[in-house]
Design a protein around this motif. Structure first.
Motif, mmCIF file in Angstrom:
data_model
loop_
_atom_site.group_PDB
_atom_site.id
_atom_site.type_symbol
_atom_site.label_atom_id
_atom_site.label_comp_id
_atom_site.label_asym_id
_atom_site.label_seq_id
_atom_site.Cartn_x
_atom_site.Cartn_y
_atom_site.Cartn_z
ATOM 1 N N ARG A 1 36.918 -2.322 30.043
ATOM 2 C CA ARG A 1 36.321 -1.185 30.749
ATOM 3 C C ARG A 1 36.403 0.128 29.963
ATOM 4 O O ARG A 1 35.433 0.856 29.875
ATOM 5 C CB ARG A 1 36.973 -1.018 32.124
ATOM 6 N N PRO A 2 37.538 0.453 29.337
ATOM 7 C CA PRO A 2 37.559 1.718 28.599
ATOM 8 C C PRO A 2 36.977 1.639 27.194
ATOM 9 O O PRO A 2 36.743 2.664 26.576
ATOM 10 C CB PRO A 2 39.053 2.050 28.522
ATOM 11 N N SER A 3 36.778 0.442 26.657
ATOM 12 C CA SER A 3 36.368 0.306 25.265
ATOM 13 C C SER A 3 35.202 -0.657 25.130
ATOM 14 O O SER A 3 35.123 -1.659 25.834
ATOM 15 C CB SER A 3 37.532 -0.223 24.412
ATOM 16 N N LYS A 4 34.320 -0.373 24.184
ATOM 17 C CA LYS A 4 33.207 -1.274 23.942
ATOM 18 C C LYS A 4 33.682 -2.484 23.140
ATOM 19 O O LYS A 4 34.720 -2.450 22.477
ATOM 20 C CB LYS A 4 32.084 -0.557 23.197
ATOM 21 N N MET A 5 32.898 -3.552 23.203
ATOM 22 C CA MET A 5 33.230 -4.766 22.490
ATOM 23 C C MET A 5 33.161 -4.538 20.982
ATOM 24 O O MET A 5 32.213 -3.954 20.483
ATOM 25 C CB MET A 5 32.264 -5.882 22.895
ATOM 26 N N GLU A 6 34.178 -4.999 20.265
ATOM 27 C CA GLU A 6 34.162 -4.907 18.802
ATOM 28 C C GLU A 6 33.380 -6.087 18.237
ATOM 29 O O GLU A 6 33.465 -7.210 18.735
ATOM 30 C CB GLU A 6 35.586 -4.927 18.263
ATOM 31 N N GLU A 7 32.628 -5.821 17.181
ATOM 32 C CA GLU A 7 31.861 -6.855 16.510
ATOM 33 C C GLU A 7 32.225 -6.862 15.033
ATOM 34 O O GLU A 7 32.229 -5.819 14.383
ATOM 35 C CB GLU A 7 30.363 -6.616 16.684
ATOM 36 N N TYR A 8 32.536 -8.045 14.503
ATOM 37 C CA TYR A 8 32.937 -8.174 13.120
ATOM 38 C C TYR A 8 31.957 -9.042 12.338
ATOM 39 O O TYR A 8 31.491 -10.064 12.837
ATOM 40 C CB TYR A 8 34.334 -8.807 13.014
ATOM 41 N N THR A 9 31.682 -8.644 11.130
ATOM 42 C CA THR A 9 30.898 -9.485 10.235
ATOM 43 C C THR A 9 31.825 -10.516 9.588
ATOM 44 O O THR A 9 33.057 -10.413 9.671
ATOM 45 C CB THR A 9 30.240 -8.644 9.134
ATOM 46 N N GLU A 10 31.225 -11.476 8.918
ATOM 47 C CA GLU A 10 32.023 -12.465 8.190
ATOM 48 C C GLU A 10 32.888 -11.763 7.152
ATOM 49 O O GLU A 10 34.051 -12.115 6.930
ATOM 50 C CB GLU A 10 31.094 -13.470 7.510
ATOM 51 N N ALA A 11 32.321 -10.727 6.516
ATOM 52 C CA ALA A 11 33.076 -9.984 5.504
ATOM 53 C C ALA A 11 34.267 -9.259 6.114
ATOM 54 O O ALA A 11 35.319 -9.124 5.475
ATOM 55 C CB ALA A 11 32.158 -8.991 4.794
ATOM 56 N N ARG B 1 40.704 -3.255 0.467
ATOM 57 C CA ARG B 1 39.581 -4.115 0.817
ATOM 58 C C ARG B 1 38.468 -3.949 -0.210
ATOM 59 O O ARG B 1 38.027 -2.833 -0.497
ATOM 60 C CB ARG B 1 39.072 -3.777 2.221
ATOM 61 N N THR B 2 38.036 -5.082 -0.746
ATOM 62 C CA THR B 2 37.065 -5.081 -1.836
ATOM 63 C C THR B 2 35.875 -5.947 -1.472
ATOM 64 O O THR B 2 36.053 -7.145 -1.193
ATOM 65 C CB THR B 2 37.705 -5.621 -3.128
ATOM 66 N N PRO B 3 34.679 -5.389 -1.412
ATOM 67 C CA PRO B 3 33.496 -6.187 -1.055
ATOM 68 C C PRO B 3 33.370 -7.432 -1.928
ATOM 69 O O PRO B 3 33.486 -7.370 -3.158
ATOM 70 C CB PRO B 3 32.337 -5.213 -1.293
ATOM 71 N N GLY B 4 33.168 -8.571 -1.242
ATOM 72 C CA GLY B 4 32.958 -9.824 -1.946
ATOM 73 C C GLY B 4 34.220 -10.550 -2.355
ATOM 74 O O GLY B 4 34.148 -11.642 -2.923
ATOM 75 N N ARG B 5 35.393 -9.982 -2.058
ATOM 76 C CA ARG B 5 36.646 -10.639 -2.434
ATOM 77 C C ARG B 5 37.496 -10.928 -1.202
ATOM 78 O O ARG B 5 37.510 -10.152 -0.232
ATOM 79 C CB ARG B 5 37.451 -9.765 -3.397
ATOM 80 N N LYS B 6 38.226 -12.044 -1.222
ATOM 81 C CA LYS B 6 39.106 -12.399 -0.125
ATOM 82 C C LYS B 6 40.319 -11.473 -0.116
ATOM 83 O O LYS B 6 40.990 -11.298 -1.144
ATOM 84 C CB LYS B 6 39.548 -13.850 -0.248
ATOM 85 N N GLY B 7 40.583 -10.909 1.058
ATOM 86 C CA GLY B 7 41.678 -9.957 1.175
ATOM 87 C C GLY B 7 43.025 -10.495 0.717
ATOM 88 O O GLY B 7 43.750 -9.807 -0.033
ATOM 89 N N PRO B 8 43.420 -11.719 1.139
ATOM 90 C CA PRO B 8 44.713 -12.237 0.689
ATOM 91 C C PRO B 8 44.829 -12.352 -0.828
ATOM 92 O O PRO B 8 45.907 -12.113 -1.387
ATOM 93 C CB PRO B 8 44.778 -13.617 1.359
ATOM 94 N N ASP B 9 43.722 -12.691 -1.497
ATOM 95 C CA ASP B 9 43.748 -12.782 -2.960
ATOM 96 C C ASP B 9 43.979 -11.417 -3.590
ATOM 97 O O ASP B 9 44.752 -11.272 -4.552
ATOM 98 C CB ASP B 9 42.442 -13.376 -3.482
ATOM 99 N N VAL B 10 43.291 -10.412 -3.058
ATOM 100 C CA VAL B 10 43.449 -9.042 -3.576
ATOM 101 C C VAL B 10 44.895 -8.588 -3.437
ATOM 102 O O VAL B 10 45.490 -8.014 -4.368
ATOM 103 C CB VAL B 10 42.499 -8.082 -2.833
ATOM 104 N N LEU B 11 45.486 -8.851 -2.272
ATOM 105 C CA LEU B 11 46.856 -8.407 -2.020
ATOM 106 C C LEU B 11 47.855 -9.181 -2.882
ATOM 107 O O LEU B 11 48.801 -8.597 -3.431
ATOM 108 C CB LEU B 11 47.189 -8.557 -0.538
ATOM 109 N N LYS B 12 47.665 -10.486 -3.022
ATOM 110 C CA LYS B 12 48.582 -11.284 -3.842
ATOM 111 C C LYS B 12 48.555 -10.833 -5.297
ATOM 112 O O LYS B 12 49.605 -10.733 -5.948
ATOM 113 C CB LYS B 12 48.204 -12.766 -3.744
#
Length: 524
Positions: free
Chosen positions: A417-427, A367-378
């Motif tokens: 109930r056992p876990s808090k809500m996950e929050e994701y950024t656009e990144a 995972r690279t800040p500012g880059r799309k993950g699929p592009d990095v992997l391809k």
């Protein structure tokens, strides 16, 4: 942040499963479904169960292991498997087979001339979890037993296919170990394995006569229910072992998973997972360890650097793509004295040592800040293929997994109930990859190395959702895994077809979802 709109879930008629999850979580009322043996509360059991688990095969059938060939019809075979005859477990009418037979099926496939073997594991996906996802996808309750319909892996007929189900119980639970010495200190544990069909039922959709039995709380019989490492070890090494074991037997002795056996015969090896690269299931594809939580050492086995169990180092896998990126932990007592502060799954030193930029064997995609993950992997996949190198992919969000997909296809989970809500950024979304992305990259990289090859693909987020008693995440995880399977079948059809390919799709264990009113999942 994508999480900003989540507080309105309950008011959004276009997202009924999220609304159902949110309401049930807040009230702990059942509203058509619940988790656990108590039908009066929504969430009352957050771990595994001893349910029978479905298996779907493509390119091979189950005749050698099910029905009249079932281990469970023979006292002698059960004694050979467990080292003892589990109580109330012999069943002369058993149609089901054992988890260890998945290992035998892979061995038979290789011996019969198959050159591509794929083990596709939905961690924690029992029949009820599959049913819930199929109901939601279909928008109707289309079946109440059997293989079912509506998901791609249920309906796909592009290859010879079969359906059956197996027992997942371990050798025992409660075994103690010493991670620093890599030994078992109290063999045998406190609860032995076994499966009583009179208590649990002889089919995955059976209703237990004793609701406590599947979770080792039966009034008449107590059998251990498995964890993911014991179950994965059964599927990859063909033995029964204690909960927390990674390819060691109940005494802590090394066993060789099929991937390493095939590697010795010239096969290339790949492992893909949506959760940490060294978690129980992917770790059991290749590594050895007396405890599943010794993450950094398990990773060392997988990438071919010295570990406590293998100070001389294993060869390592050819492709390893998964999660765990970005996590940090200063201390971890479960990993023993050699724990290195930092990422709990992969040390910086180990990552540096395998990087082709430093003379290592792996092209690294992370995972690279500012880059799309699929592009990095391809890009990394293309480089690994062009330079004839290995491929290592490292992605994820805080917590060690890919973003959780929900039932409507978004990445906006509500709480449980056992876990808090996950929050994701656009990144968090754009910089990561999907199980489909990782699976296709692995297939391309392995095929480029040439047949024969073996690949494990794990949809690990199903298990995490079910542990959280989160029906929205659970359905989303099954559907994202089904999309990956769909793309895998398309890839196979476009790369020579099924003649030399075998795919086994299954789960390692069940949870305890109960649908009293399956209509609530239709979204109507």
């Amino acid at each position: 942040m994508l999480a900003l709109a989540r507080t309105a879930h309950c008011a959004r008629p276009e997202d009924p499963i999220a609304a159902l999850q949110e309401t049930n979580t807040k009230t702990n009322q059942t509203n058509g479904l619940h988790w656990g043996p108590n039908p009066k509360t929504y969430s009352n059991w957050t771990t595994h169960s001893n349910r029978l688990i479905p298996v779907y095969t493509f390119g091979i059938n189950l005749d050698p292991v099910d029905g009249e060939n079932s281990i469970y019809r023979s006292e002698a075979k059960l004694k050979s498997l467990f080292g003892f005859v589990p109580t109330k477990t012999v069943n002369p009418q058993a149609e089901y087979f054992d988890q260890t037979d998945v290992y035998r099926l892979q061995k038979m496939a290789a011996n019969s001339g198959k050159k591509r073997i794929i083990l596709f594991v939905y961690d924690g996906m029992d029949w009820q979890t599959t049913w819930a996802a199929a109901i939601n996808k279909n928008g109707k309750v289309a079946y109440h037993e059997g293989r079912g319909t509506g998901l791609h892996f249920q309906d796909y007929r592009g290859a010879n296919t079969d359906f059956g189900y197996f027992v997942t119980t371990p050798h025992n639970s409660g075994t103690d170990v010493n991670v620093d010495r890599q030994i078992v200190t109290s063999p045998g544990g406190d609860t032995p394995g076994g499966y009583d069909p009179n208590e649990a039922g002889d089919k995955p959709w059976s209703i237990p006569t004793d609701a406590g039995y599947p979770i080792a709380k039966g009034k008449n019989t107590k059998h251990a229910f498995t964890d993911s490492s014991a179950s994965a070890t059964s599927m990859t090494s063909g033995i029964k072992t204690y909960n927390n074991a990674v390819n060691v037997d109940y005494l802590g002795r090394e066993v060789l998973p099929i991937a390493r056996q095939l590697q010795d015969q010239g096969w290339h090896i790949g492992v893909v997972t949506s959760v940490p690269i060294c978690h129980a299931t992917p770790g059991s594809a290749y590594a050895n360890n007396v405890h599943r939580y010794d993450y950094q050492d398990i990773t060392r086995d997988m990438i071919g650097v010295p570990s406590l169990f293998h100070p001389g180092a294993l060869r390592g896998v050819d492709v390893l793509i998964g999660s765990g990126w970005g996590d940090n932990k200063e201390k971890d007592g479960k990993q023993g004295e050699n724990y290195v502060p930092g990422n709990p799954y992969l040390t910086q030193a180990d990552k540096d040592s395998i990087d082709v930029a430093n003379g290592g064997k792996y092209v690294i995609a992370e995972r690279t800040p500012g880059r799309k993950g699929p592009d990095v992997l391809k890009e990394a996949t293309a480089k690994a293929i062009a330079e004839k190198k290995r491929l290592f992919g490292f992605f994820g969000v805080s917590g060690g997994h890919l973003p959780f997909q929900t039932a409507n296809g978004d990445f906006d989970p509500v709480g449980s109930r056992p876990s808090k809500m996950e929050e994701y950024t656009e990144a968090d979304i754009t910089e990561n990859v999907t199980l489909t992305d990782m699976s296709l990259a692995a297939l391309d990289a392995l095929e480029a190395k040439g047949k024969p090859w073996w690949l494990m693909i794990e949809a690990g987020d199903v298990d995490w959702a079910n542990h959280s008693n989160n029906i929205d995440n659970s359905i989303g995880a099954v559907l994202s895994g089904d999309q990956a399977f769909h793309n895998v079948t398309k890839w196979i059809e476009e790369h020579g077809g099924w003649d030399d390919t075998c795919l086994i799709l299954t789960a390692d264990h069940g949870h305890y979802l109960v649908l009293e009113d399956p209509e609530v999942l239709t979204g109507k």
